[in-house]
Design an enzyme around this catalytic site. Structure first.
Site, PDB file in Angstrom:
ATOM      1  N   PRO A   1       0.857  -1.244   0.143  1.00 49.51           N
ATOM      2  CA  PRO A   1      -0.016  -0.112  -0.075  1.00 49.51           C
ATOM      3  C   PRO A   1       0.775   1.252   0.002  1.00 49.51           C
ATOM      4  CG  PRO A   1      -0.711  -1.486   1.746  1.00 49.51           C
ATOM      5  CD  PRO A   1       0.704  -2.061   1.170  1.00 49.51           C
ATOM      6  N   GLU A   2       0.793   1.929  -1.203  1.00 47.42           N
ATOM      7  CA  GLU A   2       1.301   3.308  -1.108  1.00 47.42           C
ATOM      8  C   GLU A   2       0.251   4.337  -1.565  1.00 47.42           C
ATOM      9  OE1 GLU A   2       4.765   3.298  -3.984  1.00 47.42           O
ATOM     10  OE2 GLU A   2       4.978   1.139  -3.695  1.00 47.42           O
TER      11      GLU A   2
END
Length: 259
Positions: A2-3
Site C-alpha cells: 500500500p502506497e
DNA sequence: ATAGGCGCCTGTAAGC
DNA sequence: TGCTTACAGGCGCCTA
C-alpha cells in the site's frame, strides 16, 4: 504494497461508506500477537461519529466527532475490509450495521499511531519542480531513496518511485542533489502523473494479491507499469537492476531511457 | 541533520 | 515430494 494510490482508494471507499456512522463497538486482535494501540487512541471511540476520512501520505485518518481522530497505517500487508471476517484480524470497528476489519498478516501496520513528520503531499500544488528542487539540493542520497523518504515526499514507495523515475528519464542511483531545476520539474510532473493515474485505476494489485480495496476489488495499475515487476520495460528495452539495492530495495531501471 | 543498516514479520516461490 | 532459504518492503531505531 500500500502506497499513496492504494491508501487513497481505501480512503474514498471508507469515507463514502462510513461518513455519518457512529462507532458502537470495537475489537482488538490477539493482544499478545498485535501490539495494543495506545490507550488514548481508543478512549472515547465508542459513541464517536465518523465525520470524514483523510489521508496523509500513507496514513489513513478517521476524523471523529468531538475533535477526535484515529490513525491507521497499512504497513506492508494491511488490508481494510468492509464486513466479513478473515484471517489475521488486528482491529475491528462496528458502526451499527457496518463492520470494518483491519487484517494485517505481516504485522507491520499500525492503529492509533501518532503521525511522524511528513513531507509534501505530492498531489497538492505546493509540490512542484521548485519545491522538489529545494528539498533535494542538499541531499547526497540516491534520488530513489530520497523519493521514498516520507519526510521529503509523503506517499511514495518502491513501485511508484520506480515508475516516476522512469517517466522522468532519471536513474534511481543518481545523487538527489545533482538534479537540475529542469530535472526536478520533470520529476515532480512525473510523480503527479504516475500517482494520479494509479489513483484513477484504484492502485496496484500485484501477483501476491496483498492489496485489495475495502470491497475486495483489485486495482488496475499493475497492468500499466513500465518498469516495476517486469523484465523487459514497456519501452521494449531489457531492464537492469542497480548493482546494490537502494534503501534496501531492488531497483530496476531502463539503461536506455533513464540517464 | 543526514545516511545507511538492521530488525521486525509472514506468505510465497525458488532451490536442493 | 518435502524441506530450507531467499525475498518482498514500510518504518522505527540505532550508529557514525
Amino acid at each position: 504494497m500500500p502506497e499513496l494510490p492504494e491508501v487513497e482508494t481505501v480512503r474514498r471507499v471508507l469515507e463514502e461508506r462510513l461518513k455519518g456512522s457512529t462507532i458502537t463497538a470495537y475489537e482488538l486482535g490477539r493482544p499478545t500477537f498485535y501490539r495494543r494501540p495506545p490507550k488514548a487512541a481508543l478512549a472515547g471511540l465508542v459513541g464517536s461519529t465518523v465525520e470524514g476520512v483523510r489521508r496523509r501520505g500513507k496514513y489513513l485518518i478517521l476524523l471523529l466527532s468531538g475533535g477526535k481522530s484515529l490513525t491507521l497505517h497499512l504497513g506492508m500487508s494491511g488490508r481494510v475490509c468492509l464486513g466479513g471476517g478473515g484471517a489475521h484480524l488486528r482491529f475491528r470497528l462496528v458502526l451499527g450495521d457496518a463492520v470494518v476489519c483491519f487484517h494485517d498478516a505481516r504485522r507491520f501496520g499500525r492503529v492509533g499511531c501518532k503521525l511522524p513528520r511528513l513531507g509534501c503531499e505530492p498531489l497538492e500544488p505546493e509540490f512542484n519542480g521548485p519545491s522538489l528542487f529545494r528539498a533535494l539540493r542538499a541531499r547526497r542520497a540516491p534520488i530513489k531513496a530520497a523519493l521514498m523518504d516520507q519526510g521529503i515526499v509523503a506517499g511514495l514507495g518502491n513501485i511508484y518511485a520506480t515508475e516516476a523515475l522512469f517517466a522522468a528519464g532519471l536513474r534511481p542511483g543518481r545523487a538527489a542533489g545533482s538534479l537540475s531545476g529542469a530535472d526536478c520539474a520533470r520529476l515532480a510532473g512525473a510523480i503527479k502523473k504516475v500517482l494520479s493515474s494509479a489513483v484513477a485505476l484504484g492502485g496496484s494489485t500485484l501477483a501476491d494479491e496483498a492489496y485489495r480495496d475495502p470491497l475486495g476489488r483489485a486495482g488496475g495499475f499493475q497492468e500499466r507499469t513500465c518498469v516495476y515487476g517486469r523484465t523487459r520495460g514497456r519501452c521494449g528495452h531489457a531492464l537492469k537492476a542497480t548493482r546494490r539495492p537502494i534503501a534496501g530495495r531492488t531497483s530496476l531501471y531502463c539503461p536506455v531511457c533513464q540517464r
